[in-house]
Motif scaffolding. Structure first.
Motif, PDB file in Angstrom:
ATOM      1  N   UNK A  83      72.837  71.544 -36.259  1.00 37.32           N
ATOM      2  CA  UNK A  83      71.900  70.329 -36.042  1.00 37.32           C
ATOM      3  C   UNK A  83      71.080  70.011 -36.622  1.00 37.32           C
ATOM      4  N   UNK A  84      71.324  70.546 -37.497  1.00 34.35           N
ATOM      5  CA  UNK A  84      69.897  69.745 -38.833  1.00 34.35           C
ATOM      6  C   UNK A  84      70.687  69.840 -39.956  1.00 34.35           C
ATOM      7  N   UNK A  85      70.363  69.520 -41.038  1.00 35.34           N
ATOM      8  CA  UNK A  85      70.847  69.736 -42.560  1.00 35.34           C
ATOM      9  C   UNK A  85      70.744  70.455 -43.104  1.00 35.34           C
ATOM     10  N   UNK A  86      71.842  70.880 -44.060  1.00 40.09           N
ATOM     11  CA  UNK A  86      71.494  72.410 -44.743  1.00 40.09           C
ATOM     12  C   UNK A  86      70.434  72.821 -44.924  1.00 40.09           C
ATOM     13  N   UNK A  87      69.406  72.840 -45.129  1.00 38.50           N
ATOM     14  CA  UNK A  87      68.375  73.168 -46.247  1.00 38.50           C
ATOM     15  C   UNK A  87      67.381  73.678 -45.301  1.00 38.50           C
ATOM     16  N   UNK A  88      67.124  72.722 -43.707  1.00 38.24           N
ATOM     17  CA  UNK A  88      66.765  73.124 -42.981  1.00 38.24           C
ATOM     18  C   UNK A  88      65.566  74.118 -41.998  1.00 38.24           C
ATOM     19  N   UNK A 352      62.387  67.816 -38.802  1.00 38.86           N
ATOM     20  CA  UNK A 352      63.457  66.670 -39.116  1.00 38.86           C
ATOM     21  C   UNK A 352      63.907  67.004 -37.322  1.00 38.86           C
ATOM     22  N   UNK A 353      64.640  65.558 -37.395  1.00 43.66           N
ATOM     23  CA  UNK A 353      65.692  65.720 -36.614  1.00 43.66           C
ATOM     24  C   UNK A 353      66.590  66.103 -35.601  1.00 43.66           C
ATOM     25  N   UNK A 354      67.224  67.130 -34.786  1.00 49.54           N
ATOM     26  CA  UNK A 354      68.541  67.570 -34.490  1.00 49.54           C
ATOM     27  C   UNK A 354      69.044  65.944 -34.544  1.00 49.54           C
ATOM     28  N   UNK A 355      71.110  66.407 -34.988  1.00 50.41           N
ATOM     29  CA  UNK A 355      71.567  65.674 -34.311  1.00 50.41           C
ATOM     30  C   UNK A 355      71.753  64.720 -33.281  1.00 50.41           C
ATOM     31  N   UNK A 401      74.529  63.239 -42.836  1.00 55.10           N
ATOM     32  CA  UNK A 401      74.663  62.033 -41.885  1.00 55.10           C
ATOM     33  C   UNK A 401      73.471  61.189 -41.288  1.00 55.10           C
ATOM     34  N   UNK A 402      72.235  61.964 -41.491  1.00 51.32           N
ATOM     35  CA  UNK A 402      71.104  61.009 -40.699  1.00 51.32           C
ATOM     36  C   UNK A 402      71.020  59.781 -41.075  1.00 51.32           C
ATOM     37  N   UNK A 403      70.629  58.357 -40.486  1.00 55.88           N
ATOM     38  CA  UNK A 403      70.394  57.220 -40.991  1.00 55.88           C
ATOM     39  C   UNK A 403      68.047  57.451 -40.818  1.00 55.88           C
ATOM     40  N   UNK A 404      68.548  56.734 -42.542  1.00 48.10           N
ATOM     41  CA  UNK A 404      66.970  56.516 -42.647  1.00 48.10           C
ATOM     42  C   UNK A 404      66.718  55.221 -43.161  1.00 48.10           C
ATOM     43  N   UNK A 405      65.348  54.637 -41.582  1.00 47.55           N
ATOM     44  CA  UNK A 405      64.785  53.104 -42.016  1.00 47.55           C
ATOM     45  C   UNK A 405      63.444  53.297 -42.600  1.00 47.55           C
TER      46      UNK A 405
END
Length: 492
Positions: A83-88, A352-355, A401-405
């Motif tokens: 549910x998190x990026x690879x390196x989390x 970092x938030x989960x998916x 796949x995260x959105x960053x604003x």
């Protein structure tokens, strides 16, 4: 790399004992000095199934102070990994200053075992690039990184697996997965060689260890660790004796046009439409939040800006449209002692938030190139290096796949003064204004230069900055809601 390893090396019992007695004393002393110098150490154990990782890790840690190290067994730690990026998970486990973290399998599992098993998600080349940047960030911040690959041939692997399978106490360690990998030994070897080659760097070199003979491998590993720690300690002690004020680096060009000078509220903005637009975009965000949750798309919404620019009000109008079970607002203050003992990105990776979830940051990792730069809390080489580190961090999040604003809320100096005075003269708002706010205002030009360079160096295609004209709070809030909605809709 592995074809250069002499697999015939052995060590007699007497010689093994003699060398390990010496190395035990040396490693104990080095461990104490690492602690005193506050140097973090990462030791990675990778290798073939049945190569003896557990046994050889134990040979090393028996020579260390148990209060100063931890062992992370990657293959035994499931949890919210997917549910998190690879390196989390690995950022979460990096050691504090003066501590040692030993990885029994590591981030390399994705490009080694995971790849041949067909469970690796993502392009292996991209994952290797992320690993290289991760390791560079660790070593640039002063961490010692030792990477060991335990090598045995196919015949020896089969023999050991049969022995493990024949013992009821160890039978659980060999299953269909391990035998399938064994049958694909040659394919696996090709993948290993490719991955080691891609990730072998001067700052984080691989050491291939012949593990055919346990005694030889134990001495080789302990000797390698001792040698690397000794070199690092000597370098650190020399640096502390000789360090003078660093030479100024090349200054940012002074003739660059300031992006902030061009910020203005559009002439067609009509504040009478505020309530209608607030309702319109709020309803849209409510729908998008649910859709993003269903599609497991995470979002990180970042707020930076001048003091009194209206970050809190904008955040409030944004999150009131989200399901409270699916987001978190994360206020960022000065790092505490634990956070200061890690890489500066460590505390942000932990958040970092989960998916499917949303994290809203009230101030962010950009403090490294803003307040820490202006106030001198880090040295110039550190904040200049941070531009690349931050871009890599955000790229890894978007690869997942995260959105960053990212928002910079901009007000002019006169508007800030008006808001400061209003806060001081309004009892229920007085808590919002501090002596530090006034002190920061005196450094307006320094902060402006830092903001301009931050925007220039870290606005990327996948994580661009949105500069919000915030002299009008109503216009700023609508801009925030609209920008987030459009970014989420695009991702969906």
């Amino acid at each position: 790399m592995l074809d250069q390893v002499d697999l015939g090396q052995k060590l007699a019992k007497d010689e093994y004992k003699q060398q390990m007695d010496r190395l035990g004393v040396q490693l104990g002393e080095l461990h104490r000095r690492i602690h005193d110098l506050a140097i973090p150490v990462v030791i990675v154990f990778e290798g073939w199934d049945a190569a003896g990782r557990g046994t050889l890790i134990n040979e090393l840690i028996l020579r260390l102070d148990p209060r100063g190290f931890s062992v992370f067994a990657n293959h035994l730690c499931p949890g919210e990994v997917e549910a998190h990026p690879f390196l989390w998970r690995y950022w979460n486990t990096t050691p504090a200053a003066g501590k040692i973290m030993i990885y029994d399998k590591s981030w390399y599992d994705a490009v080694l075992a995971g790849r041949i098993d067909g469970v690796t998600k993502g392009d292996p080349a991209v994952l290797c690039d992320e690993i290289v940047s991760f390791e560079r960030q660790l070593t640039d911040s002063g961490c010692v990184l030792i990477k060991l690959f335990l090598h045995i041939n196919k015949k020896e692997q089969k023999k050991r697996m049969e022995e493990l399978e024949g013992d009821p106490a160890t039978r659980w360690r060999v299953g269909d997965v391990e035998w399938r990998r064994h049958r694909k030994y040659e394919d696996y070897l090709e993948i290993i060689e490719e991955s080691l080659s891609r990730t072998d760097r001067a700052n984080a070199p691989w050491t291939a260890v012949s593990a055919m003979d346990r005694r030889f491998a134990a001495v080789k590993i302990c000797g390698t660790v001792a040698q690397v720690l000794e070199q690092r300690i000597q370098a650190e002690e020399w640096r502390r004796r000789t360090t003078e004020a660093p030479e100024p680096m090349t200054a940012t060009p002074e003739n660059r046009t300031s992006l902030l000078d061009k910020v203005a509220i559009p002439k067609d903005w009509d504040s009478r439409d505020y309530e209608k637009e607030l309702e319109r975009w709020g309803k849209k965000l409510h729908e998008l939040h649910y859709a993003a949750y269903k599609k497991k798309i995470s979002a990180l919404i970042l707020f930076e800006g001048w003091d009194a620019a209206g970050k809190g009000g904008a955040i409030k109008r944004l999150v009131e449209n989200f399901d409270p079970r699916g987001y978190e607002v994360i206020p960022i203050a000065a790092p505490n002692d634990t956070e200061r003992s890690h890489h500066y990105l460590w505390r942000f990776w932990r958040a970092v938030p989960a998916a499917g979830r949303i994290a809203v940051f009230d101030r962010t990792w950009y403090g490294r190139v803003l307040v820490e730069r202006v106030e001198g809390f880090c040295q110039e080489p550190e904040w200049r290096r941070a531009y690349r580190e931050i871009n890599e961090f955000e790229e890894q999040l978007t690869n997942f796949g995260a959105v960053i604003v990212k928002f910079w809320l901009h007000i002019d100096k006169e508007e800030q003064l008006r808001r400061f005075q209003e806060r001081e003269n309004t009892p229920e708002k007085r808590w919002k204004i501090t002596a530090e706010d006034w002190r920061n205002r005196e450094k307006w030009d320094d902060y402006k230069a830092a903001v301009d360079e931050m925007l220039f160096r870290t606005s990327t295609r996948r994580a661009p900055w949105t500069i919000v004209a915030a002299n009008s709070k109503e216009y700023a809030r609508i801009t925030v809601l609209k920008t987030v909605a459009e970014a989420m809709e695009k991702a969906l």
